[in-house]
Design a protein around this motif. Structure first.
Motif, mmCIF file in Angstrom:
data_model
loop_
_atom_site.group_PDB
_atom_site.id
_atom_site.type_symbol
_atom_site.label_atom_id
_atom_site.label_comp_id
_atom_site.label_asym_id
_atom_site.label_seq_id
_atom_site.Cartn_x
_atom_site.Cartn_y
_atom_site.Cartn_z
ATOM 1 N N VAL A 38 -3.863 -0.479 4.101
ATOM 2 C CA VAL A 38 -4.294 1.109 4.365
ATOM 3 C C VAL A 38 -2.467 1.933 4.080
ATOM 4 O O VAL A 38 -1.942 1.844 4.613
ATOM 5 C CB VAL A 38 -4.368 1.365 5.709
ATOM 6 N N THR B 68 -4.800 2.786 -1.267
ATOM 7 C CA THR B 68 -5.684 2.375 0.121
ATOM 8 C C THR B 68 -6.520 1.087 -0.760
ATOM 9 O O THR B 68 -6.336 0.427 -1.024
ATOM 10 C CB THR B 68 -6.424 2.529 0.532
ATOM 11 N N ALA C 47 1.320 3.325 7.081
ATOM 12 C CA ALA C 47 0.965 2.266 6.094
ATOM 13 C C ALA C 47 1.154 0.583 7.038
ATOM 14 O O ALA C 47 1.398 0.628 8.153
ATOM 15 C CB ALA C 47 1.568 2.052 5.273
ATOM 16 N N GLU D 122 -4.018 8.402 -1.142
ATOM 17 C CA GLU D 122 -4.265 7.891 0.037
ATOM 18 C C GLU D 122 -5.690 7.014 -0.637
ATOM 19 O O GLU D 122 -5.509 6.044 -0.257
ATOM 20 C CB GLU D 122 -4.983 8.288 1.424
ATOM 21 N N THR D 123 -6.710 7.672 -0.821
ATOM 22 C CA THR D 123 -7.965 6.497 -1.583
ATOM 23 C C THR D 123 -7.554 5.272 -2.379
ATOM 24 O O THR D 123 -7.761 4.799 -2.759
ATOM 25 C CB THR D 123 -9.094 7.498 -1.454
ATOM 26 N N ALA E 176 0.639 -0.863 -0.118
ATOM 27 C CA ALA E 176 0.188 0.289 -0.125
ATOM 28 C C ALA E 176 0.882 1.499 0.015
ATOM 29 O O ALA E 176 0.508 2.907 -0.639
ATOM 30 C CB ALA E 176 -1.173 -0.002 1.327
ATOM 31 N N ALA F 5 -1.378 -3.035 7.519
ATOM 32 C CA ALA F 5 -2.851 -3.583 7.550
ATOM 33 C C ALA F 5 -3.361 -4.583 8.216
ATOM 34 O O ALA F 5 -2.559 -5.086 9.533
ATOM 35 C CB ALA F 5 -2.307 -4.523 5.884
ATOM 36 N N THR G 80 -5.516 -2.657 -1.144
ATOM 37 C CA THR G 80 -6.763 -3.786 -0.697
ATOM 38 C C THR G 80 -7.191 -4.849 -1.463
ATOM 39 O O THR G 80 -7.861 -5.395 -1.022
ATOM 40 C CB THR G 80 -8.206 -2.649 0.745
#
Length: 404
Positions: free
Chosen positions: A227, A201, A260, A197-198, A179, A262, A205
Motif C-alpha cells: 500500500v 497500490t 506506505a 494511490e489506486t 509501492a 505491506a 500488490t
C-alpha cells in the motif's frame, strides 16, 4: 519499474514458534495466573494463528499453563477455526445473543476446565463492546475466580520480535518501499491523490503476490497488499497529522506527506516521506531540514537500556532549542508489528526500557498551518548496540522533489 531486491525471506510464523509463545506467555506475567482468556483478535492471532475480523459475536482464546489452547468461537467460525488455527481444541456456541448468552457458554467451558475459582489473566474482563456486543464481565460470570488484567505483560512479550518476525517486517518494508516509489512516480500535477494511490497500490500488490507465490497471505486487518497513499495530506491539509482522503488534485507548490507498507503473513511496517510538487521554497526547505534533524536526534537516542521517555525528551529538547513548539503535535513514535500501533511508545510518559528485538516507528513531525506537514517515518529495530533501519528509502530533499 525496477522491482525490489531479492527477498530476505517471507515464511509465515511456524506452529512451533506460536506454541512456544503460548507456553512462555506465563513467564511474562507480573502476577501468577492459572490460565489466560484473551478476547483481542491480535492476541488470538499472535498465540494461535487464527486471523479474524472481530464482530458482535465474541471469540476468545483459552491458554492453560501447559500451553494448551482452546478457541471459543461462534458456530459460523467453527470450520474456519479448525482449518486455519493452531489451537489444540475448538469449542463453538450457537449465536449471539442467542437463547443462552455466549458469556454463559464461556463460563461453562471454564468451569468444565476446573477454572471457575482459578486465577485467570485477561486482556479484557469479558468480550469488549464490538459492533453492538453487550454482555456481562467474566468476573461476574465466574464470581469465585480472580480475574487479572495482563495486557501490559503480554504487550511486552509481543514487543520482543523473533528473527522470523523481523524477517517478515523487513519483507513488508521492502514492498512498502516499492509501492512508495510507484506512488512518487504517479504523482503529477492535475492527477488526483485517489488515482495515484489506486494505481501504485494495485501494481505493487500484484508484483508482491506474484513474487511471494500462491501460498502468500496478508493476514493483517490494518493493511491489505502493498500500500502507498496520502490519506488526504495534500497541500495545506498535510498540516493535519491524521487527515482523511478528499480526492484532491496535486498542484505546484504542494507539500505532500505519504504513507506506505505491506501486509506479509500478519506483519506490517511503516514508511512515510515528505515530498514537494516542484522546487521547495525557503520555508519548506527550512522546516524539512528541522524535520530531518529531529529524526536524527531520535535515531541517536534509540539504544538498548535507554527508556522510551528519554528518546522523546531528546527530541523535545530540539523543539525547545529551535523554538518549534508551535509546530509540535505528537510523540516520536510507537512499536509496531502485527498492529499498526503497538506498545511501548516513544513518549515522555512511557518509562519502559528499549530492548533488543523491539521494532518501532520513528516519526517526529512539524505541522505549519497554511504551509503543510513535515514528517518522515522509518521502521527501526533495536539491536544489542543501537538501532538498525528496516525501511530503506531516500530521506534527502532532492530525492523527494516531484516535477511541477
Amino acid at each position: 519499474m525496477t522491482l525490489p531486491a531479492a527477498p530476505i525471506g517471507a515464511a509465515p510464523i511456524s506452529q512451533t514458534e506460536r506454541a512456544q509463545r503460548a507456553r512462555e506467555a506465563f513467564d511474562h506475567l507480573s502476577a501468577p495466573a492459572d490460565a489466560l482468556v484473551l478476547f483481542d483478535d491480535q492476541f488470538i492471532f499472535y498465540y494461535s494463528g487464527f486471523a479474524i475480523f472481530p464482530t458482535e459475536r465474541p471469540i476468545a482464546l483459552l491458554i492453560t499453563r501447559d500451553g494448551e489452547r482452546t478457541l471459543f468461537v461462534p458456530r459460523l467460525e467453527r470450520e474456519h477455526a479448525q482449518q486455519t488455527s493452531e489451537a489444540e481444541h475448538v469449542v463453538d456456541y450457537p449465536e449471539f445473543p442467542g437463547r443462552t448468552h455466549p458469556a454463559k457458554h464461556l463460563a461453562e467451558l471454564l468451569t468444565r476446565q476446573g477454572l471457575d475459582s482459578a486465577r485467570i489473566g485477561v486482556d479484557h474482563d469479558g468480550y469488549p463492546s464490538v459492533m453492538g456486543y453487550d454482555g456481562p464481565p467474566l468476573s461476574v460470570q465466574l464470581p469465585q475466580a480472580s480475574v487479572l488484567r495482563v495486557s501490559r505483560d503480554l504487550d511486552h512479550q509481543m514487543s520482543l520480535k523473533s528473527q522470523t518476525e523481523v524477517a517478515l517486517i523487513r519483507e513488508s518494508a521492502r514492498w512498502g518501499a516499492h509501492a512508495h516509489r510507484l506512488l512518487q512516480d504517479y504523482t503529477r500535477v492535475g492527477e488526483t491523490e485517489t488515482a495515484a494511490e489506486t494505481r501504485a497500490t494495485a501494481e505493487a500488490t500484484a508484483a508482491m503476490t506474484a513474487e511471494l507465490g500462491a501460498g502468500y497471505r496478508g493476514q493483517n486487518k490494518w493493511m491489505s497488499g502493498a500500500v502507498a497513499l496520502y490519506r488526504g495530506q495534500i497541500g495545506p491539509n498535510s498540516a493535519l497529522p491524521h487527515a482523511m482522503t478528499t480526492g484532491a488534485a496535486f498542484r505546484p507548490g504542494d507539500t505532500l506527506v505519504t504513507g506506505a507498507g505491506a501486509a506479509v503473513w500478519g506483519y506490517i511496517s511503516e514508511l512515510e516521506r515528505t515530498m514537494f510538487v516542484g522546487e521547495a521554497n525557503a520555508e519548506q526547505r527550512r522546516f524539512f531540514g528541522h524535520m530531518l534533524n529531529l529524526q536524527d536526534v531520535a535515531f541517536e537516542a534509540l539504544k538498548p537500556g535507554h527508556t522510551c521517555a528519554q528518546v522523546d525528551e531528546a527530541v523535545r529538547a530540539y523543539y525547545e532549542r529551535e523554538h518549534l513548539w508551535d509546530h509540535w503535535r505528537h510523540h516520536v513514535g510507537h512499536s509496531l508489528g502485527q498492529r499498526i500501533h503497538e506498545s511501548p511508545f516513544l513518549d515522555l510518559g512511557d518509562d519502559r526500557l528499549l530492548e533488543p528485538g523491539m521494532v518501532l516507528s520513528v516519526e517526529p513531525g512539524l505541522y505549519v498551518p497554511g504551509l503543510g506537514g513535515f514528517r518522515h517515518s522509518d521502521t527501526i529495530l533495536i539491536t544489542e548496540t543501537g538501532m538498525e533501519m528496516l525501511t530503506d528509502y531516500p530521506r534527502d530533499l532532492d530525492s523527494l522533489i516531484l516535477p511541477a
